[in-house]
Design a protein around this motif. Structure first.
Motif, PDB file in Angstrom:
ATOM      1  N   PHE A  30     -18.035  -0.416  -9.924  1.00 32.24           N
ATOM      2  CA  PHE A  30     -18.441  -0.415  -8.521  1.00 32.24           C
ATOM      3  C   PHE A  30     -18.353  -1.807  -7.909  1.00 32.24           C
ATOM      4  CE2 PHE A  30     -21.823  -0.735  -5.268  1.00 32.24           C
ATOM      5  CZ  PHE A  30     -21.330   0.209  -4.377  1.00 32.24           C
ATOM      6  N   GLU A  31     -18.971  -2.781  -8.560  1.00 30.92           N
ATOM      7  CA  GLU A  31     -18.984  -4.138  -8.012  1.00 30.92           C
ATOM      8  C   GLU A  31     -17.585  -4.741  -7.983  1.00 30.92           C
ATOM      9  OE1 GLU A  31     -21.346  -5.591  -6.526  1.00 30.92           O
ATOM     10  OE2 GLU A  31     -22.925  -4.156  -6.997  1.00 30.92           O
ATOM     11  N   GLY A  32     -16.788  -4.425  -9.013  1.00 34.55           N
ATOM     12  CA  GLY A  32     -15.460  -5.018  -9.110  1.00 34.55           C
ATOM     13  C   GLY A  32     -14.416  -4.372  -8.215  1.00 34.55           C
ATOM     14  N   ALA A  33     -14.723  -3.218  -7.690  1.00 36.02           N
ATOM     15  CA  ALA A  33     -13.757  -2.488  -6.850  1.00 36.02           C
ATOM     16  C   ALA A  33     -13.729  -3.096  -5.450  1.00 36.02           C
ATOM     17  CB  ALA A  33     -14.140  -1.014  -6.774  1.00 36.02           C
ATOM     18  N   SER A  34     -12.571  -3.595  -5.047  1.00 36.48           N
ATOM     19  CA  SER A  34     -12.446  -4.162  -3.698  1.00 36.48           C
ATOM     20  C   SER A  34     -11.876  -3.126  -2.750  1.00 36.48           C
ATOM     21  CB  SER A  34     -11.536  -5.387  -3.722  1.00 36.48           C
ATOM     22  OG  SER A  34     -10.183  -5.005  -3.885  1.00 36.48           O
ATOM     23  N   VAL A  35     -12.230  -3.263  -1.489  1.00 34.98           N
ATOM     24  CA  VAL A  35     -11.721  -2.344  -0.466  1.00 34.98           C
ATOM     25  C   VAL A  35     -10.205  -2.466  -0.370  1.00 34.98           C
ATOM     26  CG1 VAL A  35     -11.736  -1.820   1.999  1.00 34.98           C
ATOM     27  CG2 VAL A  35     -13.879  -2.360   0.828  1.00 34.98           C
ATOM     28  N   ASP A  36      -9.686  -3.681  -0.535  1.00 33.66           N
ATOM     29  CA  ASP A  36      -8.233  -3.874  -0.498  1.00 33.66           C
ATOM     30  C   ASP A  36      -7.546  -3.063  -1.598  1.00 33.66           C
ATOM     31  OD1 ASP A  36      -8.031  -5.630   1.666  1.00 33.66           O
ATOM     32  OD2 ASP A  36      -8.589  -7.345   0.414  1.00 33.66           O
ATOM     33  N   ASP A  37      -8.100  -3.114  -2.818  1.00 36.55           N
ATOM     34  CA  ASP A  37      -7.504  -2.382  -3.939  1.00 36.55           C
ATOM     35  C   ASP A  37      -7.596  -0.877  -3.729  1.00 36.55           C
ATOM     36  OD1 ASP A  37      -6.795  -4.680  -5.220  1.00 36.55           O
ATOM     37  OD2 ASP A  37      -8.511  -4.707  -6.589  1.00 36.55           O
ATOM     38  N   ILE A  38      -8.721  -0.435  -3.191  1.00 39.75           N
ATOM     39  CA  ILE A  38      -8.896   1.001  -2.947  1.00 39.75           C
ATOM     40  C   ILE A  38      -7.908   1.484  -1.899  1.00 39.75           C
ATOM     41  CG2 ILE A  38     -10.464   2.767  -2.046  1.00 39.75           C
ATOM     42  CD1 ILE A  38     -12.779   1.161  -3.315  1.00 39.75           C
ATOM     43  N   ALA A  39      -7.763   0.731  -0.825  1.00 37.38           N
ATOM     44  CA  ALA A  39      -6.817   1.102   0.237  1.00 37.38           C
ATOM     45  C   ALA A  39      -5.397   1.142  -0.312  1.00 37.38           C
ATOM     46  CB  ALA A  39      -6.924   0.116   1.400  1.00 37.38           C
ATOM     47  N   ARG A  40      -5.060   0.164  -1.155  1.00 34.94           N
ATOM     48  CA  ARG A  40      -3.716   0.117  -1.744  1.00 34.94           C
ATOM     49  C   ARG A  40      -3.482   1.324  -2.654  1.00 34.94           C
ATOM     50  NH1 ARG A  40      -4.346  -4.343  -4.167  1.00 34.94           N
ATOM     51  NH2 ARG A  40      -4.000  -5.591  -2.304  1.00 34.94           N
ATOM     52  N   ALA A  41      -4.470   1.637  -3.500  1.00 34.69           N
ATOM     53  CA  ALA A  41      -4.325   2.779  -4.410  1.00 34.69           C
ATOM     54  C   ALA A  41      -4.233   4.100  -3.652  1.00 34.69           C
ATOM     55  CB  ALA A  41      -5.503   2.820  -5.384  1.00 34.69           C
ATOM     56  N   ALA A  42      -4.927   4.157  -2.515  1.00 36.03           N
ATOM     57  CA  ALA A  42      -4.924   5.384  -1.716  1.00 36.03           C
ATOM     58  C   ALA A  42      -3.715   5.478  -0.795  1.00 36.03           C
ATOM     59  CB  ALA A  42      -6.199   5.456  -0.877  1.00 36.03           C
ATOM     60  N   GLY A  43      -2.990   4.360  -0.615  1.00 32.96           N
ATOM     61  CA  GLY A  43      -1.839   4.363   0.273  1.00 32.96           C
ATOM     62  C   GLY A  43      -2.221   4.454   1.737  1.00 32.96           C
TER      63      GLY A  43
END
Length: 209
Positions: A30-43
């Motif tokens: 949770f703490e390590g997950a960045s919004v940038d990475d999530i947006a990238r993974a989600a496309g």
């Protein structure tokens, strides 16, 4: 009281965002997950992500509750209400322990505890999406088993909760406190056998063991 779901807007890319978030939360926590990475993974763009989930905790809650609902549904579908208690209880315990000792199960639990003060809805939503559903299914089965004369139970909710706690004996506190970091199938089988045997000794009748 407003639920967390009221703060979430759904749309065309909603499932895409949730699946991308699940991937990143599992990988980075949770703490390590960045919004940038999530947006990238989600496309999707960050703006799109924020339009659905204005708070990262809301996004994690959606991932967690969806995972719990799927697990609960799978477990319930495997319950054969016509089978004897030792067989059904063993099946339920296997499903239960399989989830709570899984990577996603452990992450969900730890995050719910860590965020309990700042975000109490997280734990509440998690409980209602999985544990409460499974508890209700177990209570329903116990009532039927009592009706067939296989068990003798006065307080069904207490009996269901006692069985869940028996299934966590020995291993659960060791995992929670970091004494052990993985649980083998043999370890789980030993605990499940003990849980079923103890439960039947308390609530079973002759011929149902």
């Amino acid at each position: 009281m407003a639920t967390a779901q009221a703060q979430i807007r759904k749309g065309r890319k909603f499932d895409q965002v949730v699946e991308g978030a699940r991937e990143v939360f599992l990988r980075d926590g949770f703490e390590g997950a960045s919004v940038d990475d999530i947006a990238r993974a989600a496309g999707v763009s960050k703006a799109t992500l924020y339009s659905y989930f204005p708070d990262k905790r809301l996004l994690f809650m959606e991932v967690a509750t969806r995972q719990c609902q799927e697990q609960a549904q799978t477990s319930i579908e495997k319950i054969d209400h016509s089978r004897p208690p030792p067989e059904v209880l063993t099946c339920i315990a296997q499903q239960f322990l399989g989830f709570i000792y899984s990577e996603i199960g452990q992450r969900i639990f730890r995050i719910c505890v860590a965020e309990a003060d700042r975000f109490p809805l997280l734990g509440q939503e998690f409980y209602h999406s999985g544990p409460m559903i499974m508890r209700a299914a177990l209570v329903d089965y116990l009532r039927q088993a009592v009706g067939r004369g296989e068990l003798v139970i006065d307080d069904y909710n207490l009996a269901a909760d006692q069985f869940a706690e028996l299934c966590k004996a020995d291993l659960w506190p060791k995992v929670v406190f970091g004494i052990i970091h993985s649980v083998s199938e043999d370890d789980k089988a030993r605990v499940i056998d003990g849980a079923v045997t103890t439960f039947m000794a308390r609530y079973g009748v002759a011929g149902s063991h």
